[in-house]
Design a protein around this motif. Structure first.
Motif, PDB file in Angstrom:
ATOM      1  N   TYR A   1      -9.964  -0.653   7.752  1.00 55.13           N
ATOM      2  CA  TYR A   1      -9.489  -2.034   7.655  1.00 55.13           C
ATOM      3  C   TYR A   1      -8.453  -2.230   6.561  1.00 55.13           C
ATOM      4  O   TYR A   1      -7.645  -3.161   6.635  1.00 55.13           O
ATOM      5  CB  TYR A   1     -10.664  -2.988   7.418  1.00 55.13           C
ATOM      6  CG  TYR A   1     -10.247  -4.448   7.526  1.00 55.13           C
ATOM      7  CD1 TYR A   1      -9.956  -5.000   8.766  1.00 55.13           C
ATOM      8  CD2 TYR A   1     -10.113  -5.251   6.399  1.00 55.13           C
ATOM      9  CE1 TYR A   1      -9.556  -6.320   8.888  1.00 55.13           C
ATOM     10  CE2 TYR A   1      -9.701  -6.581   6.507  1.00 55.13           C
ATOM     11  CZ  TYR A   1      -9.438  -7.104   7.760  1.00 55.13           C
ATOM     12  OH  TYR A   1      -9.029  -8.400   7.883  1.00 55.13           O
ATOM     13  N   HIS A   2      -8.423  -1.376   5.563  1.00 51.51           N
ATOM     14  CA  HIS A   2      -7.441  -1.553   4.488  1.00 51.51           C
ATOM     15  C   HIS A   2      -6.009  -1.505   5.008  1.00 51.51           C
ATOM     16  O   HIS A   2      -5.084  -1.964   4.329  1.00 51.51           O
ATOM     17  CB  HIS A   2      -7.637  -0.487   3.401  1.00 51.51           C
ATOM     18  CG  HIS A   2      -7.390   0.911   3.874  1.00 51.51           C
ATOM     19  ND1 HIS A   2      -8.387   1.700   4.412  1.00 51.51           N
ATOM     20  CD2 HIS A   2      -6.267   1.656   3.911  1.00 51.51           C
ATOM     21  CE1 HIS A   2      -7.879   2.884   4.749  1.00 51.51           C
ATOM     22  NE2 HIS A   2      -6.603   2.876   4.458  1.00 51.51           N
ATOM     23  N   MET A   3      -5.816  -0.988   6.235  1.00 48.08           N
ATOM     24  CA  MET A   3      -4.465  -0.954   6.791  1.00 48.08           C
ATOM     25  C   MET A   3      -3.917  -2.359   7.012  1.00 48.08           C
ATOM     26  O   MET A   3      -2.700  -2.546   7.036  1.00 48.08           O
ATOM     27  CB  MET A   3      -4.451  -0.169   8.106  1.00 48.08           C
ATOM     28  CG  MET A   3      -4.643   1.330   7.942  1.00 48.08           C
ATOM     29  SD  MET A   3      -3.578   2.067   6.672  1.00 48.08           S
ATOM     30  CE  MET A   3      -1.974   1.502   7.198  1.00 48.08           C
TER      31      MET A   3
ATOM     32  N   TYR B   1      -2.857   7.698   4.975  1.00 54.50           N
ATOM     33  CA  TYR B   1      -3.349   6.485   4.323  1.00 54.50           C
ATOM     34  C   TYR B   1      -4.854   6.518   4.082  1.00 54.50           C
ATOM     35  O   TYR B   1      -5.408   5.557   3.536  1.00 54.50           O
ATOM     36  CB  TYR B   1      -2.963   5.252   5.136  1.00 54.50           C
ATOM     37  CG  TYR B   1      -1.517   4.853   4.946  1.00 54.50           C
ATOM     38  CD1 TYR B   1      -1.072   4.310   3.746  1.00 54.50           C
ATOM     39  CD2 TYR B   1      -0.588   5.052   5.957  1.00 54.50           C
ATOM     40  CE1 TYR B   1       0.248   3.968   3.560  1.00 54.50           C
ATOM     41  CE2 TYR B   1       0.746   4.711   5.779  1.00 54.50           C
ATOM     42  CZ  TYR B   1       1.154   4.168   4.579  1.00 54.50           C
ATOM     43  OH  TYR B   1       2.470   3.833   4.389  1.00 54.50           O
ATOM     44  N   THR B   2      -5.525   7.588   4.443  1.00 54.77           N
ATOM     45  CA  THR B   2      -6.912   7.752   4.009  1.00 54.77           C
ATOM     46  C   THR B   2      -6.982   7.792   2.485  1.00 54.77           C
ATOM     47  O   THR B   2      -8.045   7.568   1.897  1.00 54.77           O
ATOM     48  CB  THR B   2      -7.524   9.046   4.573  1.00 54.77           C
ATOM     49  OG1 THR B   2      -6.683  10.160   4.227  1.00 54.77           O
ATOM     50  CG2 THR B   2      -7.662   8.976   6.076  1.00 54.77           C
ATOM     51  N   LEU B   3      -5.853   8.088   1.864  1.00 55.21           N
ATOM     52  CA  LEU B   3      -5.791   8.070   0.397  1.00 55.21           C
ATOM     53  C   LEU B   3      -6.183   6.701  -0.148  1.00 55.21           C
ATOM     54  O   LEU B   3      -6.765   6.598  -1.237  1.00 55.21           O
ATOM     55  CB  LEU B   3      -4.386   8.439  -0.077  1.00 55.21           C
ATOM     56  CG  LEU B   3      -3.930   9.875   0.183  1.00 55.21           C
ATOM     57  CD1 LEU B   3      -2.449  10.019  -0.140  1.00 55.21           C
ATOM     58  CD2 LEU B   3      -4.761  10.849  -0.632  1.00 55.21           C
ATOM     59  N   MET B   4      -5.868   5.632   0.595  1.00 51.58           N
ATOM     60  CA  MET B   4      -6.206   4.292   0.130  1.00 51.58           C
ATOM     61  C   MET B   4      -7.718   4.087   0.125  1.00 51.58           C
ATOM     62  O   MET B   4      -8.268   3.475  -0.799  1.00 51.58           O
ATOM     63  CB  MET B   4      -5.529   3.248   1.011  1.00 51.58           C
ATOM     64  CG  MET B   4      -4.017   3.290   0.974  1.00 51.58           C
ATOM     65  SD  MET B   4      -3.349   3.091  -0.705  1.00 51.58           S
ATOM     66  CE  MET B   4      -3.968   1.458  -1.111  1.00 51.58           C
TER      67      MET B   4
ATOM     68  N   LEU C   1      -9.073   5.901  -2.807  1.00 46.68           N
ATOM     69  CA  LEU C   1      -8.806   5.166  -4.042  1.00 46.68           C
ATOM     70  C   LEU C   1      -9.752   3.977  -4.189  1.00 46.68           C
ATOM     71  O   LEU C   1     -10.253   3.703  -5.283  1.00 46.68           O
ATOM     72  CB  LEU C   1      -7.358   4.693  -4.050  1.00 46.68           C
ATOM     73  CG  LEU C   1      -6.850   4.035  -5.333  1.00 46.68           C
ATOM     74  CD1 LEU C   1      -6.937   5.015  -6.490  1.00 46.68           C
ATOM     75  CD2 LEU C   1      -5.424   3.553  -5.158  1.00 46.68           C
ATOM     76  N   ASP C   2     -10.009   3.263  -3.078  1.00 47.80           N
ATOM     77  CA  ASP C   2     -10.936   2.130  -3.118  1.00 47.80           C
ATOM     78  C   ASP C   2     -12.317   2.558  -3.601  1.00 47.80           C
ATOM     79  O   ASP C   2     -12.922   1.921  -4.465  1.00 47.80           O
ATOM     80  CB  ASP C   2     -11.065   1.494  -1.729  1.00 47.80           C
ATOM     81  CG  ASP C   2      -9.904   0.584  -1.405  1.00 47.80           C
ATOM     82  OD1 ASP C   2      -9.137   0.260  -2.334  1.00 47.80           O
ATOM     83  OD2 ASP C   2      -9.756   0.203  -0.234  1.00 47.80           O
ATOM     84  N   PHE C   3     -12.830   3.622  -3.002  1.00 45.63           N
ATOM     85  CA  PHE C   3     -14.182   4.060  -3.330  1.00 45.63           C
ATOM     86  C   PHE C   3     -14.237   4.778  -4.681  1.00 45.63           C
ATOM     87  O   PHE C   3     -15.265   4.752  -5.361  1.00 45.63           O
ATOM     88  CB  PHE C   3     -14.727   4.977  -2.232  1.00 45.63           C
ATOM     89  CG  PHE C   3     -15.094   4.252  -0.977  1.00 45.63           C
ATOM     90  CD1 PHE C   3     -16.237   3.467  -0.914  1.00 45.63           C
ATOM     91  CD2 PHE C   3     -14.287   4.330   0.145  1.00 45.63           C
ATOM     92  CE1 PHE C   3     -16.576   2.785   0.245  1.00 45.63           C
ATOM     93  CE2 PHE C   3     -14.613   3.653   1.307  1.00 45.63           C
ATOM     94  CZ  PHE C   3     -15.771   2.878   1.359  1.00 45.63           C
ATOM     95  N   ARG C   4     -13.157   5.404  -5.069  1.00 47.73           N
ATOM     96  CA  ARG C   4     -13.141   6.164  -6.321  1.00 47.73           C
ATOM     97  C   ARG C   4     -12.920   5.262  -7.533  1.00 47.73           C
ATOM     98  O   ARG C   4     -13.576   5.408  -8.556  1.00 47.73           O
ATOM     99  CB  ARG C   4     -12.035   7.224  -6.261  1.00 47.73           C
ATOM    100  CG  ARG C   4     -11.920   8.103  -7.503  1.00 47.73           C
ATOM    101  CD  ARG C   4     -10.837   9.151  -7.281  1.00 47.73           C
ATOM    102  NE  ARG C   4     -10.748  10.077  -8.386  1.00 47.73           N
ATOM    103  CZ  ARG C   4      -9.993   9.908  -9.462  1.00 47.73           C
ATOM    104  NH1 ARG C   4      -9.260   8.804  -9.570  1.00 47.73           N
ATOM    105  NH2 ARG C   4      -9.965  10.810 -10.422  1.00 47.73           N
ATOM    106  N   SER C   5     -11.986   4.315  -7.409  1.00 51.79           N
ATOM    107  CA  SER C   5     -11.603   3.496  -8.558  1.00 51.79           C
ATOM    108  C   SER C   5     -12.027   2.038  -8.448  1.00 51.79           C
ATOM    109  O   SER C   5     -12.019   1.315  -9.434  1.00 51.79           O
ATOM    110  CB  SER C   5     -10.078   3.566  -8.759  1.00 51.79           C
ATOM    111  OG  SER C   5      -9.660   4.897  -8.952  1.00 51.79           O
ATOM    112  N   GLY C   6     -12.337   1.584  -7.251  1.00 49.81           N
ATOM    113  CA  GLY C   6     -12.743   0.195  -7.092  1.00 49.81           C
ATOM    114  C   GLY C   6     -11.560  -0.748  -7.039  1.00 49.81           C
ATOM    115  O   GLY C   6     -10.398  -0.337  -7.064  1.00 49.81           O
ATOM    116  N   VAL C   7     -11.871  -2.037  -6.938  1.00 53.84           N
ATOM    117  CA  VAL C   7     -10.860  -3.088  -6.874  1.00 53.84           C
ATOM    118  C   VAL C   7     -11.065  -4.015  -8.065  1.00 53.84           C
ATOM    119  O   VAL C   7     -12.184  -4.433  -8.344  1.00 53.84           O
ATOM    120  CB  VAL C   7     -10.968  -3.895  -5.559  1.00 53.84           C
ATOM    121  CG1 VAL C   7      -9.937  -5.008  -5.523  1.00 53.84           C
ATOM    122  CG2 VAL C   7     -10.799  -2.966  -4.361  1.00 53.84           C
TER     123      VAL C   7
END
Length: 288
Positions: A61-63, A77-80, A83-89
């Motif tokens: 969904y981040h797309m 874009y799986t990198l996003m 990043l979401d799960f690794r660093s949070g928002v």
């Protein structure tokens, strides 16, 4: 993880203007994996690893926020998601506009002058280099460096002379634009204990929903929703005893909706959210 490391350490700040910049061990060893992710869609890649649609939706969904569809965007874009799960928002206290006001204050300490409400007519080019801008009123402002934060299509076709455009205007006519959106801002009486700061509500017709918005250019009867409840993080965002919400509903680009159609869509989004979140009396609690 190797691809994330490769991107952050070698690709993030490099334009690779010289071929020898690619001759690094990590790039050579992992480059094929990165190229593979470029030539397959995000959905096909995620589908290889997850059968449950709910898990695929979380990872795809981040797309929407990157103005694309997981059925069209490359798997890189799986990198996003990583990043979401690794660093949070992160959320700036005092709201998103605090970023603007704080940057303004910081710049003022360094004698930076801001010109707001000032339309730019063109970027001035001399000897192949950008040397300033011309405003709509005809005034010229010279600068050592010119940075445009507008969309690339707008910058190239509206602000640059044709000979300096990377792509001709005809190129952009055949490009798929990013989606539009309906944004509903609500004040709610009482508390909303079953919500988090960030909330996602997905439709079951996952593929059909993206096809309607990105390919068929029609407004779907129901769409996946992002709902932000910032008072969960910053209670000062609403009066005591109340909370506020932002409901984001993606729409096709360039869709022409009159005020009545927008109100009907807003009512649909509110009703869909209330049903999904189990808040039966939401409509009655909206602050007029």
């Amino acid at each position: 993880l190797n691809i994330y490391y490769l991107t952050v350490n070698y690709f993030r700040y490099s334009n690779f203007e010289k071929s020898r910049q690619l001759l690094r061990r990590h790039i050579i060893v992992n480059g094929l994996s990165m190229v593979t992710l470029v030539f397959r869609t995000l959905d096909s890649y995620v589908r290889r690893h997850f059968r449950d649609q709910r898990l695929r939706q979380i990872l795809e969904y981040h797309m929407v926020f990157l103005v694309s569809s997981p059925f069209q965007a490359p798997a890189i874009y799986t990198l996003m998601s990583h990043l979401d799960f690794r660093s949070g928002v992160y959320y700036p206290r005092r709201g998103m506009m605090s970023l603007v006001s704080d940057m303004h204050a910081l710049g003022s300490d360094y004698d930076i002058t801001y010109h707001t409400g000032t339309a730019v007519k063109t970027i001035i080019i001399e000897s192949g280099a950008a040397v300033g801008i011309q405003l709509e009123d005809g005034k010229e402002v010279r600068a050592d460096i010119v940075v445009s934060n507008a969309d690339l299509e707008f910058t190239e076709t509206r602000l640059l002379p044709e000979k300096y455009q990377s792509f001709p205007a005809a190129y952009w006519r055949n490009r798929q634009p990013g989606p539009s959106a309906l944004l509903v801002s609500l004040g709610i009486k009482g508390s909303l204990p079953n919500l988090l700061h960030h909330n996602l509500y997905f439709v079951d017709e996952w593929r059909e929903n993206f096809r309607a918005i990105y390919e068929d250019n029609v407004v779907p009867p129901h769409a996946s929703l992002y709902v932000c409840n910032p008072t969960k993080t910053d209670p000062s965002y609403a009066p005591a005893g109340q909370e506020n919400l932002f409901i984001l509903m993606p729409l096709p680009a360039g869709v022409d909706l009159d005020e009545a159609a927008c109100e009907q869509l807003a009512d649909t989004a509110i009703a869909d959210f209330a049903r999904a979140a189990g808040i039966d009396d939401l409509a009655e609690r909206i602050v007029p």
